[in-house]
Design an enzyme around this catalytic site. Structure first.
Site, PDB file in Angstrom:
ATOM      1  N   SER A 280       0.755  -1.363  -0.038  1.00  0.00           N
ATOM      2  CA  SER A 280      -0.307   0.100   0.005  1.00  0.00           C
ATOM      3  C   SER A 280       1.098   1.532  -0.053  1.00  0.00           C
ATOM      4  CB  SER A 280      -0.443   0.129   1.519  1.00  0.00           C
ATOM      5  OG  SER A 280      -1.408   0.733   1.311  1.00  0.00           O
ATOM      6  N   TYR A 304      -2.726   0.144   9.820  1.00  0.00           N
ATOM      7  CA  TYR A 304      -2.937  -0.198   8.294  1.00  0.00           C
ATOM      8  C   TYR A 304      -1.765  -0.407   8.028  1.00  0.00           C
ATOM      9  CZ  TYR A 304      -3.509  -0.806   3.430  1.00  0.00           C
ATOM     10  OH  TYR A 304      -3.632  -1.180   2.693  1.00  0.00           O
ATOM     11  N   LYS A 308       1.096  -3.517   6.449  1.00  0.00           N
ATOM     12  CA  LYS A 308       1.614  -3.103   5.522  1.00  0.00           C
ATOM     13  C   LYS A 308       3.628  -3.585   5.208  1.00  0.00           C
ATOM     14  CE  LYS A 308      -2.023  -4.666   3.257  1.00  0.00           C
ATOM     15  NZ  LYS A 308      -1.990  -5.956   2.519  1.00  0.00           N
TER      16      LYS A 308
HETATM   17  O1  LIG Z   1     -16.889   8.070   4.794  1.00  0.00           O
HETATM   18  C1  LIG Z   1     -15.723   8.171   4.155  1.00  0.00           C
HETATM   19  C2  LIG Z   1     -14.230   7.452   3.638  1.00  0.00           C
HETATM   20  C3  LIG Z   1     -13.306   8.254   3.812  1.00  0.00           C
HETATM   21  N1  LIG Z   1     -13.090   9.554   3.537  1.00  0.00           N
HETATM   22  C4  LIG Z   1     -12.059  10.538   2.699  1.00  0.00           C
HETATM   23  O2  LIG Z   1     -11.639   9.875   1.619  1.00  0.00           O
HETATM   24  C5  LIG Z   1     -10.290   9.840   1.727  1.00  0.00           C
HETATM   25  C6  LIG Z   1      -9.473   8.665   1.249  1.00  0.00           C
HETATM   26  O3  LIG Z   1     -10.296   7.238   2.066  1.00  0.00           O
HETATM   27  P1  LIG Z   1     -10.275   6.004   1.806  1.00  0.00           P
HETATM   28  O4  LIG Z   1     -10.850   5.556   0.693  1.00  0.00           O
HETATM   29  O5  LIG Z   1     -10.076   5.582   2.702  1.00  0.00           O
HETATM   30  O6  LIG Z   1      -9.591   5.456   1.177  1.00  0.00           O
HETATM   31  P2  LIG Z   1      -7.384   5.897   2.427  1.00  0.00           P
HETATM   32  O7  LIG Z   1      -8.188   5.997   3.268  1.00  0.00           O
HETATM   33  O8  LIG Z   1      -6.702   6.981   1.316  1.00  0.00           O
HETATM   34  O9  LIG Z   1      -7.067   4.169   2.007  1.00  0.00           O
HETATM   35  C7  LIG Z   1      -6.702   3.786   0.664  1.00  0.00           C
HETATM   36  O10 LIG Z   1      -6.057   3.612  -0.237  1.00  0.00           O
HETATM   37  C8  LIG Z   1      -4.586   2.927   0.662  1.00  0.00           C
HETATM   38  C9  LIG Z   1      -3.705   3.205  -0.582  1.00  0.00           C
HETATM   39  O11 LIG Z   1      -4.340   4.427  -0.565  1.00  0.00           O
HETATM   40  C10 LIG Z   1      -5.130   1.216   0.845  1.00  0.00           C
HETATM   41  O12 LIG Z   1      -3.818   1.166   1.480  1.00  0.00           O
HETATM   42  C11 LIG Z   1      -6.184   0.899   1.494  1.00  0.00           C
HETATM   43  O13 LIG Z   1      -6.260   0.080   2.165  1.00  0.00           O
HETATM   44  C12 LIG Z   1      -7.229   1.490   1.489  1.00  0.00           C
HETATM   45  O14 LIG Z   1      -8.395   1.586   2.343  1.00  0.00           O
HETATM   46  C13 LIG Z   1      -9.663   9.790   2.440  1.00  0.00           C
HETATM   47  O15 LIG Z   1      -9.014  10.951   3.335  1.00  0.00           O
HETATM   48  C14 LIG Z   1     -10.867   9.958   3.997  1.00  0.00           C
HETATM   49  O16 LIG Z   1     -10.446  10.306   4.779  1.00  0.00           O
HETATM   50  C15 LIG Z   1     -14.510   9.992   3.763  1.00  0.00           C
HETATM   51  O17 LIG Z   1     -14.229  11.393   3.358  1.00  0.00           O
HETATM   52  N2  LIG Z   1     -15.435   9.604   4.073  1.00  0.00           N
END
Ligand SMILES: O=c1ccn([C@@H]2O[C@H](COP(=O)(O)OP(=O)(O)O[C@H]3O[C@H](CO)[C@@H](O)[C@H](O)[C@H]3O)[C@@H](O)[C@H]2O)c(=O)[nH]1
Length: 541
Positions: A280, A304, A308
């Site tokens: 990741s 998390y 990884k």
């Molecule tokens: O309900 C939500 C969920 C997420 N976010 C935001 O959207 C962005 C992206 O979030 P998300 O889609 O959960 O992705 P990440 O947190 O970046 O993590 C994902 O992307 C990673 C790589 O960046 C992978 O390794 C992970 O497994 C995967 O969950 C972040 O700023 C979150 O805070 C929101 O605003 N609202």
């Protein structure tokens, strides 16, 4: 375009003084890591070692054959046929094609694939010579001229852990479509066995086997490795939510590290020395400068991401202790989207933790509004920026990664470039959460109400890939943009408002009911089984 070998990229990393110290290569000794050679066209007991002829087929089928143009050459490789054709353009020869049911299927564009919705579509028809096959690794190969013979240059057998999950299921489709044989191990803690039935429908081929089990079950995993002779493993099975990991860190270490230890032990014990590991970009942490290349030091900000990172370290340590071991760790950025066929997509259990599936459920009316975590980041619109990558591109990246490890259904098993190599899979394009919401509204034609709330612990401001290393190493880049991702995700969501819903007649936990020593649905797994996924079994006894 000439492809540069993966080892070229590894050398690039080694030269880079900023490269993480666990990213190492081992000088390859020619031939040493090639693994067992596959014999080509070994005769079956009781079968004449000649190629089966048209008359044989007609007698066997009792029906007429579609006869192909005779050829002037005997080659086994499609590219050889094409090369020969280019050299003698007037010769009435055709490149050799493999039949869809032969277990080695050339990639076809989605438009030409059988429509999964048609009754019987995508279901391989039983070939009358199928009864001659006595090993699951064998397949039929049909040459121009109608000659069909048993091909014992076996299609590679790939173990996909977490194969029913979002990225895993799409990767299974990609591998099946390109002629790999696929065995899935998944505990379905965040996936549905119904996804596997849809994998088979989408690919038009069955899985070799599907086991419902936790990868940490070392005894069960050992039995899986004893049942199948794997050529390589693609390891997805893990917990994957950044924010959840902050709340339940021990679960993340237990599952993610425990599964990795168990898998590496099984691979080592059974001498399966090629691994594609699902890593990741969250390992990079809060970026000071974009884009992020693989030489950037790890600075994970949540359990998390740390898990990884530790898995990469673990794989690197095993590479040092086991010089034949070849690992490609793919650091994906944010995989989203869905298969354009509309059957496969993202359907997490419970409340989605990721932004895309949550926003899709808002668009389809299952949830009231999206909470946008943080509106005060140092970005143009104040929301976090991610490098979203289409899941089909990610899946394709895994197929190419296997090829780079010497595992390609169109060739004999090649040498495995030993050592650990780390590569980003991303597009290099950053999209903010609000930009993504706007794109989802465009694709769906529906409003996605949202509310900006507090930042969440463990989150970072921006993650955008440098995609240069993978392009240098493989000549590969992504082909789909955020509009494609949203359009495909919406197609799945609209057609499946409740996701996979009730499993497609899947008998969870079914065992070896017919007592043939195979998971139910077996017989000649991977070839004639109506649906292995229709009978996901526990680990073999
Ligand atoms: O309900 C939500 C969920 C997420 N976010 C935001 O959207 C962005 C992206 O979030 P998300 O889609 O959960 O992705 P990440 O947190 O970046 O993590 C994902 O992307 C990673 C790589 O960046 C992978 O390794 C992970 O497994 C995967 O969950 C972040 O700023 C979150 O805070 C929101 O605003 N609202």
């Amino acid at each position: 375009m000439a492809l540069r070998g993966a080892r070229g990229a590894r050398r690039d990393l080694q030269r880079d003084p900023a490269a993480p110290d666990h990213v190492q290569g081992h000088a390859q000794e020619p031939g040493r890591h090639a693994g067992p050679a596959r014999p080509a066209h070994v005769p079956l007991p009781g079968v004449q070692p000649r190629a089966l002829r048209r008359g044989d087929l007609r007698r066997a089928t009792g029906q007429g054959l579609r006869v192909r143009t005779p050829v002037h050459h005997e080659r086994t490789d499609l590219r050889d046929g094409l090369r020969q054709r280019a050299a003698a353009p007037h010769a009435r020869s055709r490149p050799i094609r493999r039949r869809a049911h032969a277990g080695r299927v050339p990639h076809r564009p989605a438009a030409t694939r059988p429509r999964a919705a048609d009754p019987g579509a995508g279901r391989p028809r039983r070939h009358p010579l199928r009864a001659l096959l006595h090993q699951r690794s064998q397949s039929l190969i049909t040459r121009p001229g109608g000659q069909t013979r048993v091909n014992t240059q076996a299609a590679p057998i790939i173990l996909v852990t977490g194969g029913a999950g979002f990225i895993g299921s799409h990767t299974c489709v990609e591998l099946l479509e390109h002629g790999h044989q696929v065995v899935v191990v998944d505990d379905h803690s965040n996936s549905s066995p119904a996804a596997l039935a849809r994998v088979e429908k989408t690919a038009g081929r069955p899985l070799l086997a599907a086991y419902r089990m936790d990868v940490r079950d070392t005894a069960g995993l050992d039995r899986v490795f004893r049942t199948h002779r794997f050529d390589a493993v693609v390891h997805f099975a893990a917990l994957k939510s950044v924010r959840e990991s902050v709340q339940i860190p021990l679960d993340y270490y237990d599952v993610n590290l425990g599964a990795m230890v168990s898998l590496l032990r099984a691979m080592h014990a059974h001498k399966v020395n090629r691994l594609v590991f699902s890593s990741s970009c969250s390992i990079y942490g809060e970026a000071k400068k974009l884009p992020l290349d693989e030489g950037r030091p790890a600075a994970p900000t949540n359990p998390y991401a740390r898990s990884k990172w530790m898995c990469e370290l673990m794989a690197g340590d095993l590479c040092r202790a086991w010089p034949e071991f070849a690992v490609l760790a793919l650091r994906y950025f944010n995989p989203v989207g869905a298969h354009p066929g509309g059957l496969l997509g993202e359907d997490p259990r419970g409340v989605p933790g990721n932004v895309m599936p949550f926003a899709m459920q808002v668009a389809v009316g299952r949830r009231e509004k999206l909470s946008v975590f943080g509106g005060d980041y140092a970005t143009p619109d104040g929301t976090a920026v991610r490098d979203f990558i289409h899941v089909v591109d990610v899946a394709d990246g895994h197929r190419v990664a296997l090829r780079e490890l010497g595992v390609d259904p169109d060739r004999p098993l090649g040498p495995a470039p030993a050592g650990l190599q780390v590569l980003n899979l991303g597009t290099g394009v950053g999209t903010s959460v609000l930009e993504l919401v706007a794109e989802i509204e465009r694709a769906s034609g529906r409003a996605v109400p949202y509310e900006i709330v507090e930042r969440q612990p463990g989150d970072v401001t921006r993650l955008v890939a440098s995609a240069a290393a993978v392009e240098r190493a493989w000549g590969w880049r992504t082909t789909r943009d955020v509009a494609d991702m949203c359009a495909d995700a919406w197609r799945f969501q609209k057609a499946n408002p409740d996701g996979y819903g009730a499993p497609d007649g899947v008998r969870d936990g079914a065992r070896d009911g017919d007592g043939d020593g195979e998971p139910d649905g077996g017989g000649e797994p991977g070839i004639t089984a109506p649906s292995v996924a229709g009978a996901v079994s526990g680990p073999p006894k």
